[in-house]
Design an enzyme around this catalytic site. Structure first.
Site, PDB file in Angstrom:
ATOM      1  N   LYS A 116      -6.200  -4.527  -8.803  1.00 49.08           N
ATOM      2  CA  LYS A 116      -5.511  -5.299  -9.744  1.00 49.08           C
ATOM      3  C   LYS A 116      -4.179  -4.633  -9.625  1.00 49.08           C
ATOM      4  O   LYS A 116      -3.798  -3.400  -9.612  1.00 49.08           O
ATOM      5  CB  LYS A 116      -5.899  -5.197 -11.275  1.00 49.08           C
ATOM      6  CG  LYS A 116      -5.238  -6.078 -12.068  1.00 49.08           C
ATOM      7  CD  LYS A 116      -6.319  -6.019 -13.276  1.00 49.08           C
ATOM      8  CE  LYS A 116      -5.515  -6.797 -14.437  1.00 49.08           C
ATOM      9  NZ  LYS A 116      -6.338  -6.718 -15.844  1.00 49.08           N
ATOM     10  N   SER A 165      -7.696 -11.137 -17.467  1.00 50.07           N
ATOM     11  CA  SER A 165      -6.672 -10.977 -16.646  1.00 50.07           C
ATOM     12  C   SER A 165      -6.626 -10.485 -15.383  1.00 50.07           C
ATOM     13  O   SER A 165      -5.874 -10.502 -14.327  1.00 50.07           O
ATOM     14  CB  SER A 165      -5.354 -10.047 -17.321  1.00 50.07           C
ATOM     15  OG  SER A 165      -5.902  -8.717 -17.404  1.00 50.07           O
ATOM     16  N   SER A 189     -11.157  -8.867 -19.774  1.00 49.37           N
ATOM     17  CA  SER A 189     -10.325  -9.178 -18.594  1.00 49.37           C
ATOM     18  C   SER A 189     -11.092  -8.663 -17.108  1.00 49.37           C
ATOM     19  O   SER A 189     -10.577  -9.165 -16.043  1.00 49.37           O
ATOM     20  CB  SER A 189      -9.076  -8.340 -18.438  1.00 49.37           C
ATOM     21  OG  SER A 189      -8.153  -8.914 -19.583  1.00 49.37           O
TER      22      SER A 189
END
Ligand SMILES: *[C@@H]1O[C@H](CO)[C@@H](O)[C@H](O)[C@H]1NC(C)=O
Ligand SMILES: *[C@@H]1O[C@H](CO)[C@@H](O)[C@H](O)[C@H]1NC(C)=O
Ligand SMILES: *[C@@H]1O[C@H](CO)[C@@H](O)[C@H](O)[C@H]1NC(C)=O
Ligand SMILES: CC(=O)N[C@H]1CO[C@H](CO)[C@@H](O)[C@@H]1O
Length: 521
Positions: A116, A165, A189
């Site tokens: 990420k 996310s 997330s």
């Protein structure tokens, strides 16, 4: 630690490696080599092929790059990947040489991994798109959108919500654009994008994995964890990334030895266990509560868990459930933590050519560059503004933090576990079911539970994204108290192996990349 390489091609850790097999000297007829399908390939399968010299890490990187090329900006334009590591091929080649000379360093030696974008890397490296600032910029923004990456979408239905996310990590892993990925979770997330993208995800206890180098929201809630196509792969990754790190003092509180989580992969792990259902956490939830698809699949899952030999205690409510539902304490904690810790993070950067050196600068940058950061319908940065308006670690902050610990732990998850003598709790992964574990800093393991049916009414999740939508997956969460990942992985694995839900449905045809290892060797 995590300061990895796009494709971190090797990490030290327990070696689960299969010893390299010399080519069989007496073979008269070579057996044709079958390459694993990269849509589904597991880390042990890839490691076996690497050790048998059926293919190399260079081949793997080439194949994954080609698969990214097919669907990331072309075709369905999923926008899951932001950047490729320019040194990935060179790193792969060096790790291939090392494997030949000395064997594999660990179960992740030479295995491509996607990070990420809020996780720091050594140089400029490749990365998964995400909801901007791990979706802390504003609750109203759609999941998977960032000014830098555009709108990342789900591979199971065109323009469906990937959830966030860690959206790019979820989407890229779901269709084999990488072997495995890392996401981060503050509240939902890892769990939610694993759920929406048919993955196994582990949100570790805060303090099990280091956050050094991760752009923070909150030291009290942030945690880094694996997002993978199976709990086997997740256990392999977690075994490597867990551990103490002097650069993140929350990790110093973890038990002294990191377990080998692959030893938890036991199909009988649910036998004789007591699993509780904290129904109030989701019965009033606007997303999960009234959703017939999720609820029917969840009740079927409870029958399967009983069938696997566990006692299901239903309901086993958190005494604090109704208070958590209306509490604003989490927002108070996150708003203060984010301002303090983001500003510290900016200060810690050795080089920062951007000119943005604080949360205040960031808010101004967004407003000054609407063409980059505030396109029509995506202007909102209210959470950043709320955070900037806070006054640091004041009385209100410490009160809210203490309430969160009480609501999440002592009158929450721990109370329910104790009152009903439970080994774990189980919940659907959709909606706001992550909140109690988020405020407690406790672990969640998610595995695939089901898919929305083809006739589901398509809903809206943002200006251009849909949820629910036909074929979009959803997951099942196992929760426990701090540092119970080993047990939770076992429970998730028993369920995953009994159901194999992930294999029931694939992404839509255009989102399935065609390149395989045979095309690059
Ligand atoms: C970690 O260190 C910070 C200061 O550097 C301190 O404020 C905090 O209390 C420490 N946290 C833990 C869990 O030790
Ligand atoms: C924090 O939680 C406590 C306990 O439920 C509650 O009394 C209080 O109103 C909450 N504070 C906020 C700001 O929501
Ligand atoms: C979808 O189909 C199922 C059975 O195939 C049916 O039970 C259900 O009512 C349908 N739902 C909608 C929204 O049409
Ligand atoms: C800066 C950068 O690399 N931006 C890219 C982020 O990812 C999107 C979608 O993959 C691309 O459109 C951008 O060029």
């Amino acid at each position: 630690m995590l300061v990895g390489l796009l494709f971190i091609l090797a990490i030290t850790g327990q070696c689960l490696c299969i010893p390299s097999i010399p080519s069989f000297p007496f073979a008269t007829r070579a057996k044709p080599i079958t390459f694993p399908d990269l849509y589904e390939a597991s880390v042990p399968e890839l490691q076996a092929g690497l050790n048998a010299a059926h293919f190399t890490s260079v081949d793997l990187v080439k194949a994954y790059f080609a698969r990214i090329e097919e669907v990331n900006l072309k075709g369905p334009a999923l926008r899951a990947v932001l950047e490729l590591n320019p040194s990935a091929l060179a790193q792969a080649a060096s790790l291939d040489r090392e494997r030949k000379l000395k064997g594999a360093r660990s179960a992740l030696h030479g295995i491509p991994i996607l990070l990420k974008d809020n996780i720091a890397t050594i140089a400029s490296e490749g990365k998964a798109n995400l909801s901007e600032f791990a979706h802390f910029r504003a609750g109203s923004l759609p999941s998977g959108w960032s000014g830098r990456g555009g709108q990342n979408t789900n591979a199971y239905f065109p323009n469906a919500d990937p959830c966030g996310s860690s959206s790019g990590s979820g989407v890229a892993t779901s269709i084999g654009l990488t072997a495995v990925s890392l996401g981060t979770e503050t509240d939902g997330s890892i769990t939610c994008p694993s759920s929406n993208n048919n993955l196994a995800g582990i949100k570790p206890t805060v303090g099990l994995t280091s956050r050094a180098g991760v752009i923070p929201i909150s030291a009290h809630q942030d945690t880094v964890g694996p997002m993978t196509r199976s709990l086997t792969d997740a256990a392999i990754v977690l075994s490597v990334i867990a551990g103490k790190d002097a650069n993140d003092n929350f990790t110093l509180a973890q038990p002294s030895r990191v377990p080998d989580y692959t030893k938890a992969l036991n199909k009988n792990a649910l036998r004789g266990k007591r699993i509780g259902v904290p129904r109030r956490v989701f019965t009033d939830d606007s997303i999960t509560g009234t959703d017939p698809s999720v609820n029917v699949a969840f009740n079927r899952a409870l029958d399967i868990i009983r069938g696997l030999g566990a006692t299901v205690v239903d309901p086993a409510d958190l005494p604090s459930a109704d208070e958590i539902a209306v509490s604003n304490n989490e927002t108070i904690v996150l708003d203060v933590d984010f301002k303090v810790q983001l500003n510290d993070w900016y200060e810690s950067l050795k080089k920062n050519p951007s000119g943005v050196r604080s949360l205040a600068d960031l808010i101004k940058f967004n407003d000054d560059h609407p063409e980059l950061e505030e396109p029509p319908q995506l202007e909102d940065q209210s959470e950043l503004i709320n955070s900037e308006a806070t006054n640091g670690f004041d009385d209100a902050f410490f009160k809210a933090l203490a309430f969160d610990q009480e609501l999440g732990k002592t009158r929450g998850i721990d109370a329910a576990l104790k009152a009903h003598r439970l080994d774990a709790l189980v919940l659907p992964s959709t909606g706001f079911t992550t909140v109690p574990a988020a405020i407690a800093g406790y672990p969640i393991i998610t595995v695939p539970l089901g898919f929305y049916p083809d006739n589901v009414t398509i809903g809206s999740a943002g200006p251009t994204t849909f949820y629910p939508a036909p074929g979009v997956p959803f997951g099942l969460s196992f929760l426990g108290t701090a540092f119970t990942e080993f047990d939770l992985i076992g429970f998730g694995f028993a369920y995953e192996q009994r159901t194999k839900t992930r294999l029931e449905r694939k992404a839509f045809a255009a989102a399935i990349p065609k390149t395989q290892l045979k095309d690059v060797i």
